[in-house]
Design a protein around this motif. Structure first.
Motif, mmCIF file in Angstrom:
data_model
loop_
_atom_site.group_PDB
_atom_site.id
_atom_site.type_symbol
_atom_site.label_atom_id
_atom_site.label_comp_id
_atom_site.label_asym_id
_atom_site.label_seq_id
_atom_site.Cartn_x
_atom_site.Cartn_y
_atom_site.Cartn_z
ATOM 1 N N GLU A 191 -8.724 0.497 -4.318
ATOM 2 C CA GLU A 191 -7.709 1.493 -4.673
ATOM 3 C C GLU A 191 -6.972 2.006 -3.438
ATOM 4 O O GLU A 191 -5.772 2.302 -3.502
ATOM 5 C CB GLU A 191 -8.357 2.654 -5.441
ATOM 6 N N ARG A 251 -4.191 -0.256 -2.519
ATOM 7 C CA ARG A 251 -3.040 -0.044 -3.398
ATOM 8 C C ARG A 251 -2.219 1.164 -2.944
ATOM 9 O O ARG A 251 -0.986 1.147 -2.992
ATOM 10 C CB ARG A 251 -3.506 0.148 -4.838
ATOM 11 N N ILE A 252 -2.903 2.209 -2.501
ATOM 12 C CA ILE A 252 -2.209 3.406 -2.009
ATOM 13 C C ILE A 252 -1.406 3.072 -0.756
ATOM 14 O O ILE A 252 -0.240 3.466 -0.627
ATOM 15 C CB ILE A 252 -3.226 4.534 -1.730
ATOM 16 N N ASN A 304 -0.248 0.201 0.136
ATOM 17 C CA ASN A 304 0.894 -0.614 -0.277
ATOM 18 C C ASN A 304 2.009 0.248 -0.854
ATOM 19 O O ASN A 304 3.184 0.075 -0.509
ATOM 20 C CB ASN A 304 0.456 -1.651 -1.311
ATOM 21 N N ARG A 305 1.644 1.159 -1.713
ATOM 22 C CA ARG A 305 2.656 2.000 -2.373
ATOM 23 C C ARG A 305 3.377 2.887 -1.366
ATOM 24 O O ARG A 305 4.579 3.124 -1.493
ATOM 25 C CB ARG A 305 1.990 2.846 -3.454
ATOM 26 N N PHE A 306 2.646 3.380 -0.369
ATOM 27 C CA PHE A 306 3.223 4.330 0.582
ATOM 28 C C PHE A 306 3.320 3.744 1.995
ATOM 29 O O PHE A 306 3.155 4.454 2.984
ATOM 30 C CB PHE A 306 2.390 5.613 0.604
ATOM 31 N N GLU A 307 3.623 2.464 2.094
ATOM 32 C CA GLU A 307 3.676 1.825 3.409
ATOM 33 C C GLU A 307 4.743 2.430 4.306
ATOM 34 O O GLU A 307 4.614 2.428 5.530
ATOM 35 C CB GLU A 307 3.903 0.314 3.285
ATOM 36 N N ASP A 361 0.503 -6.884 1.934
ATOM 37 C CA ASP A 361 1.142 -6.648 0.642
ATOM 38 C C ASP A 361 0.296 -7.300 -0.452
ATOM 39 O O ASP A 361 -0.169 -8.428 -0.298
ATOM 40 C CB ASP A 361 2.546 -7.255 0.669
#
Length: 207
Positions: A21, A24-25, A27-30, A51
């Motif tokens: 998880e 994923r965080i 990646n979302r907030f790179e 990614d």
């Protein structure tokens, strides 16, 4: 955002679900997470986040600082970071890393009457020939280490803070593949990049 924590994601004793998880965080907030800082392993190392869709594209780096403690067979060490900012349009990115150690073998030979000597072991950009410490540059460093044994052995030396006994043992074969796997494993349940590394290394007998 700078993230400071203890156990690096993808480490063997970090929960698998948390690592998954967390990836994923990141990646979302790179574009928001400018740097990550960890400890726990006692080693001088780093991890690359990729990614989750374009799995070859590096998106972030976790910097893992060496420990002052000697556990196990290590020299004491510490690190300083040079970070961009504060200024207009600052990236807040890590610009360089300086790692310092005390040679425990030398200190023990001199005895308790002599103060320990701390010295700079290396500066990251200079040591590894990097233009910067961006995810792309750190991924390029990783890719070079897969095929360049001399460069990998330099990383191995710094990983163990130039500890005499460990460096003398060297690192080839499974040792090498395991160390390289650590760099690209941020989700312990996903061993796909490790499988690629092992295939590359064990297809070259000289490694």
């Amino acid at each position: 955002v700078h993230i400071l924590s203890h156990i690096p994601p993808g480490n063997g004793d970090c929960w698998t679900i948390f690592s998954r998880e967390f990836v994923r965080i990141i990646n979302r907030f790179e574009s928001t997470v400018a740097a990550q800082f960890y400890g726990h392993t006692h080693k001088d190392e780093y991890k690359i986040f990729y990614d989750t869709v374009d799995v070859a594209r590096p998106v972030n780096v976790a910097f893992i600082a060496p420990s002052l403690t000697t556990y196990s067979k290590l020299n004491p060490g510490y690190r300083t970071y040079t970070v961009d900012g504060p200024r207009t349009d600052s990236t807040w990115a890590v610009l360089d890393i300086n790692t310092y150690i005390m040679n425990l073998t030398d200190a023990n030979l001199k005895g308790s009457d002599v103060d320990p000597v701390w010295f700079e072991l290396y500066q990251a950009k200079q040591e590894y020939g990097l233009d910067d410490l961006s995810p792309q540059s750190m991924d390029t460093l990783f890719q070079r280490m897969v095929t360049d044994d001399a460069l990998f052995q330099l990383y191995f030396k710094n990983y163990h803070k130039n500890a005499d006994e460990v460096v003398a043992e060297g690192c080839t074969g499974r040792c090498r593949s395991n160390m390289l796997c650590r760099i690209v494993t941020t989700d312990i349940a996903d061993q796909s990049k490790c499988d690629q590394i092992r295939h590359q290394i064990f297809s070259h007998p000289e490694f």
